[in-house]
Write an enzyme that holds these catalytic residues in place. Structure first.
Site, PDB file in Angstrom:
ATOM      1  N   HIS A 117     -13.606  38.732  32.208  1.00  0.00           N
ATOM      2  CA  HIS A 117     -12.860  38.646  33.469  1.00  0.00           C
ATOM      3  C   HIS A 117     -12.689  37.183  33.888  1.00  0.00           C
ATOM      4  CE1 HIS A 117     -11.914  40.057  37.718  1.00  0.00           C
ATOM      5  NE2 HIS A 117     -12.148  38.759  37.870  1.00  0.00           N
ATOM      6  N   GLU A 118     -13.800  36.428  33.873  1.00  0.00           N
ATOM      7  CA  GLU A 118     -13.730  35.024  34.302  1.00  0.00           C
ATOM      8  C   GLU A 118     -12.897  34.189  33.332  1.00  0.00           C
ATOM      9  OE1 GLU A 118     -14.535  34.468  37.222  1.00  0.00           O
ATOM     10  OE2 GLU A 118     -15.564  36.382  37.442  1.00  0.00           O
TER      11      GLU A 118
ATOM     12  N   HIS B 218      -9.248  34.138  33.939  1.00  0.00           N
ATOM     13  CA  HIS B 218      -8.775  33.224  34.990  1.00  0.00           C
ATOM     14  C   HIS B 218      -8.367  31.873  34.406  1.00  0.00           C
ATOM     15  CE1 HIS B 218      -9.369  35.462  38.667  1.00  0.00           C
ATOM     16  NE2 HIS B 218     -10.616  35.769  38.358  1.00  0.00           N
TER      17      HIS B 218
ATOM     18  N   GLN C  46     -10.111  29.619  40.752  1.00  0.00           N
ATOM     19  CA  GLN C  46     -10.249  30.373  42.000  1.00  0.00           C
ATOM     20  C   GLN C  46     -10.619  29.491  43.190  1.00  0.00           C
ATOM     21  OE1 GLN C  46     -12.917  33.540  40.083  1.00  0.00           O
ATOM     22  NE2 GLN C  46     -11.765  34.679  41.618  1.00  0.00           N
TER      23      GLN C  46
ATOM     24  N   GLY D 182     -19.161  36.419  39.473  1.00  0.00           N
ATOM     25  CA  GLY D 182     -18.539  35.404  38.630  1.00  0.00           C
ATOM     26  C   GLY D 182     -17.520  34.637  39.445  1.00  0.00           C
TER      27      GLY D 182
ATOM     28  N   CYS E 274     -12.159  41.416  42.245  1.00  0.00           N
ATOM     29  CA  CYS E 274     -12.007  39.968  42.054  1.00  0.00           C
ATOM     30  C   CYS E 274     -11.916  39.306  43.423  1.00  0.00           C
ATOM     31  CB  CYS E 274     -10.726  39.704  41.260  1.00  0.00           C
ATOM     32  SG  CYS E 274     -10.380  37.956  40.979  1.00  0.00           S
ATOM     33  N   LEU E 275     -12.617  38.187  43.596  1.00  0.00           N
ATOM     34  CA  LEU E 275     -12.594  37.489  44.890  1.00  0.00           C
ATOM     35  C   LEU E 275     -11.184  37.011  45.238  1.00  0.00           C
ATOM     36  CD1 LEU E 275     -15.878  35.371  44.627  1.00  0.00           C
ATOM     37  CD2 LEU E 275     -15.533  37.539  45.839  1.00  0.00           C
TER      38      LEU E 275
HETATM   39 ZN    ZN Z   1     -11.631  37.278  39.271  1.00  0.00          ZN
END
Ligand code: ZN
Length: 183
Positions: free
Chosen positions: A140-141, A144, A50, A45, A98-99
């Site tokens: 999760h996304e 953000h 991000q 995701g 998470c990236l």
């Molecule tokens: Zn994330």
């Protein structure tokens, strides 16, 4: 085009993102870039904040996990101006990454089901119910978009223990095999 992933310490990750309209400049190219960036970094995701854009857009691709979880077979989607209208089902704990938080993995408790209203990449409106891993990825996304990171959702004790690791990332002490920055 591969975009740069903004990591912990970047103010954009803490902003509440704004809705967009169908005439958002070069939306198709942006979505293509987001899928490319997500794939190149082995993500499942990626939310627009991000990559430094404070807009309510995220992409998901659970298909790499479909061998273990067949419900994710077609779970490759775009969510624009999403609104989670309901979270229900039992609470489930799962180890998330998470990236934007390279190297960190923590157990996070979330509801197992959600109802979500959103526009797809053609700006067609949908209202769907998701459960299991798909609901996990979406939540999760979606976080953000509201400036929330998974580390905000761990227990106070875990958060205390994480503080030094987070500070290290914010100071540039992290390693990742994808292009990232603080900014
Ligand atoms: Zn994330």
């Amino acid at each position: 085009m591969i975009r740069t992933v903004y990591v912990y310490g970047s103010p954009v990750l803490r902003k509440v993102a704004q809705n967009i309209t169908p005439d958002y400049p070069q939306l198709d190219a942006l979505i293509t870039d987001m899928f490319e960036t997500m794939e190149q970094s082995d993500g499942i995701g990626l939310a627009a904040p991000q990559i430094g854009l404070s807009i309510r857009l995220f992409v998901v691709d659970g298909t790499p996990l479909a061998d273990d979880d067949p419900t994710l077979k077609d779970f490759r989607k775009v969510f624009i101006n999403a609104q989670i209208t309901e979270r229900f089902g039992e609470k489930v704990i799962y180890n998330e990454g998470c990236l934007s938080l390279p190297g960190l993995h923590e157990d996070v408790e979330r509801e197992s089901k959600i109802r979500i209203r959103y526009h797809d990449e053609k700006f067609v409106e949908h209202e769907d119910v998701y459960e299991g891993m798909a609901a996990r990825i979406i939540q999760h996304e979606y976080d953000h978009l509201d400036g929330i990171l998974f580390t905000d959702r761990v227990s106070p004790i875990r958060r205390q223990l994480l503080r030094s690791k987070l500070n290290a990332i914010a100071k540039g002490k992290y390693s990742a095999n994808y292009k990232c920055r603080i900014g």
